[in-house]
Design a protein around this motif. Structure first.
Motif, PDB file in Angstrom:
ATOM      1  N   GLN A 188       0.868  -1.099   0.158  1.00 52.51           N
ATOM      2  CA  GLN A 188       0.141  -0.077   0.021  1.00 52.51           C
ATOM      3  C   GLN A 188       0.850   1.275  -0.004  1.00 52.51           C
ATOM      4  OE1 GLN A 188      -3.896  -0.531   2.250  1.00 52.51           O
ATOM      5  NE2 GLN A 188      -2.529  -1.279   3.471  1.00 52.51           N
ATOM      6  N   HIS A 198     -11.320 -10.984   4.465  1.00 47.95           N
ATOM      7  CA  HIS A 198     -11.587 -10.586   5.995  1.00 47.95           C
ATOM      8  C   HIS A 198     -10.786 -11.598   6.978  1.00 47.95           C
ATOM      9  CE1 HIS A 198     -14.403  -7.259   5.224  1.00 47.95           C
ATOM     10  NE2 HIS A 198     -14.836  -7.946   4.181  1.00 47.95           N
ATOM     11  N   PRO A 203      -8.251  -6.633   7.906  1.00 55.04           N
ATOM     12  CA  PRO A 203      -9.241  -4.959   8.000  1.00 55.04           C
ATOM     13  C   PRO A 203      -8.623  -4.122   8.595  1.00 55.04           C
ATOM     14  CG  PRO A 203     -10.527  -7.278   8.546  1.00 55.04           C
ATOM     15  CD  PRO A 203      -9.026  -7.861   8.579  1.00 55.04           C
ATOM     16  N   GLU A 204      -7.759  -4.295   9.675  1.00 59.71           N
ATOM     17  CA  GLU A 204      -6.997  -3.146  10.277  1.00 59.71           C
ATOM     18  C   GLU A 204      -5.877  -2.633   9.084  1.00 59.71           C
ATOM     19  OE1 GLU A 204      -5.985  -0.948  13.910  1.00 59.71           O
ATOM     20  OE2 GLU A 204      -7.612  -1.659  13.089  1.00 59.71           O
ATOM     21  N   GLN A 207      -8.091  -0.953   4.156  1.00 53.59           N
ATOM     22  CA  GLN A 207      -9.246  -0.402   4.277  1.00 53.59           C
ATOM     23  C   GLN A 207     -10.260  -0.835   3.146  1.00 53.59           C
ATOM     24  OE1 GLN A 207      -7.884   4.019   4.994  1.00 53.59           O
ATOM     25  NE2 GLN A 207      -9.037   3.606   6.903  1.00 53.59           N
ATOM     26  N   ASP A 208     -11.227  -1.404   3.422  1.00 56.80           N
ATOM     27  CA  ASP A 208     -12.328  -2.015   2.348  1.00 56.80           C
ATOM     28  C   ASP A 208     -12.883  -0.848   1.768  1.00 56.80           C
ATOM     29  OD1 ASP A 208     -13.585  -3.699   0.982  1.00 56.80           O
ATOM     30  OD2 ASP A 208     -14.992  -4.380   2.470  1.00 56.80           O
ATOM     31  N   LYS A 210     -11.402   1.511   0.390  1.00 55.98           N
ATOM     32  CA  LYS A 210     -10.450   2.839   0.233  1.00 55.98           C
ATOM     33  C   LYS A 210      -9.240   2.433  -0.196  1.00 55.98           C
ATOM     34  CE  LYS A 210     -13.144   5.160   4.196  1.00 55.98           C
ATOM     35  NZ  LYS A 210     -12.919   5.712   5.431  1.00 55.98           N
ATOM     36  N   THR A 211      -8.570   1.315   0.207  1.00 49.97           N
ATOM     37  CA  THR A 211      -7.173   1.199  -0.210  1.00 49.97           C
ATOM     38  C   THR A 211      -7.540  -0.314  -0.925  1.00 49.97           C
ATOM     39  OG1 THR A 211      -6.597  -0.167   1.791  1.00 49.97           O
ATOM     40  CG2 THR A 211      -6.314   2.345   1.837  1.00 49.97           C
ATOM     41  N   ASN A 243      -4.886   6.579  -1.495  1.00 48.40           N
ATOM     42  CA  ASN A 243      -5.325   6.424  -0.118  1.00 48.40           C
ATOM     43  C   ASN A 243      -4.447   5.233   0.624  1.00 48.40           C
ATOM     44  OD1 ASN A 243      -7.375   7.945  -0.987  1.00 48.40           O
ATOM     45  ND2 ASN A 243      -8.976   6.105  -1.132  1.00 48.40           N
ATOM     46  N   TYR A 247      -2.482   6.217   4.249  1.00 48.59           N
ATOM     47  CA  TYR A 247      -3.070   5.488   5.200  1.00 48.59           C
ATOM     48  C   TYR A 247      -1.782   4.887   5.978  1.00 48.59           C
ATOM     49  CZ  TYR A 247      -5.427   2.067   8.238  1.00 48.59           C
ATOM     50  OH  TYR A 247      -6.058   1.290   9.184  1.00 48.59           O
ATOM     51  N   GLU A 251      -0.504   5.642   9.720  1.00 44.84           N
ATOM     52  CA  GLU A 251      -0.755   4.674  10.898  1.00 44.84           C
ATOM     53  C   GLU A 251       0.350   3.763  10.753  1.00 44.84           C
ATOM     54  OE1 GLU A 251      -3.170   4.424  13.073  1.00 44.84           O
ATOM     55  OE2 GLU A 251      -4.085   6.078  12.378  1.00 44.84           O
TER      56      GLU A 251
END
Length: 278
Positions: A188, A198, A203-204, A207-208, A210-211, A243, A247, A251
């Protein structure tokens, strides 16, 4: 009276507690949780797994992994006008990586896209089964098995890819990612759209919508549908990639997470015992 911090990573949460007599692991973990001042997990799924194993909730907190974003070149992905459209899987050939499901989904979509190519970096005990599946599906000219590669070479291969797939599943022996593959964070950061499941703390990390996109475990239909959707909508790639980079910067950057870890060590733990330790 020196504070003790324990970091769990994945295998030590999902598989090791299933080995040998259950009471033995429960006893060892109970002692460890009692002795430790702080328990760190890379995501909320792993945190809940530790709580289910008996860790007091107030002791365990999420500490994201960090990657050196300065060494991960970002590039906006565009649909290639010629040459292959590359889908990349980078994983060990173990059941929990779900590679067979990814190959099956790719095989369905590849029937409609002549230039589609699946590049798989990794190796492991399931290689014979994976090679057999590729042959049975008639994908020998569309799938490249690269074996294990040095990290620098993996990053170079990722630079030439357009989409990353990570179809992780819970293995029959209970083994899971525990957290999430680090490569998903790195991919990413490089601007690659992600197609994953999932599963655990994926999922942390992803980002479903979005990324990238997330689908249920072992759902070949859903994997194929989302892969085809990404191929039909290359106009989405730049935004998904941008995105993703933002992200990761927010993060999962190494600098930010190192500073946060220092805060846990000092502000939360060492400062509280400076008086007693002199």
């Amino acid at each position: 009276k020196i504070p003790m911090v324990v970091t769990f990573y994945g295998y030590d949460v999902s598989e090791l507690p299933r080995w040998g007599p259950l009471w033995r692991w429960r006893l060892w973990l109970k002692l460890l949780f009692l002795m430790a001042n702080r328990i760190l997990a890379e995501g909320p799924y792993m945190r809940q797994s530790l709580i289910r194993l008996g860790c007091p909730p107030h002791k365990v907190e999420v500490q994201h992994l960090g990657v050196d974003i300065e060494k991960l070149p970002f590039a906006v992905r565009q649909f290639p006008t010629d040459g292959p459209i590359r889908i990349l899987i980078a994983a060990s050939f173990r059941e929990k990586k779900g590679i067979q499901y990814g190959i099956a989904a790719f095989g369905r979509v590849a029937q409609k896209w002549n230039r589609l190519e699946l590049v798989i970096v990794g190796d492991g005990p399931l290689r014979p089964q994976i090679e057999r599946q590729i042959a049975q599906l008639g994908l020998g000219d569309k799938v490249r098995l690269m074996g294990y590669q040095p990290y620098e070479r993996l990053i170079a291969i990722a630079q030439e890819a357009h989409i990353v797939m990570a179809p992780s599943v819970t293995a029959s022996n209970g083994d899971t990612e525990g957290g999430a593959p680090v490569f998903l964070i790195e991919a990413q950061a490089m601007g690659l759209p992600i197609l994953a499941t999932h599963h655990a703390d994926i999922p942390e990390v992803v980002q479903d919508g979005k990324t990238g996109y997330l689908v249920p475990e072992r759902d070949i239909d859903a994997l194929a549908e989302r892969l085809e959707y990404l191929l039909d909508h290359p106009d989405l790639w730049p935004q998904l990639g941008t995105n993703g980079r933002q992200y990761v910067e927010r993060e999962f950057s190494l600098k930010q997470q190192t500073e946060r870890l220092e805060g846990i060590y000092y502000d939360e733990l060492l400062s509280s015992c400076e008086g007693t330790n002199g």
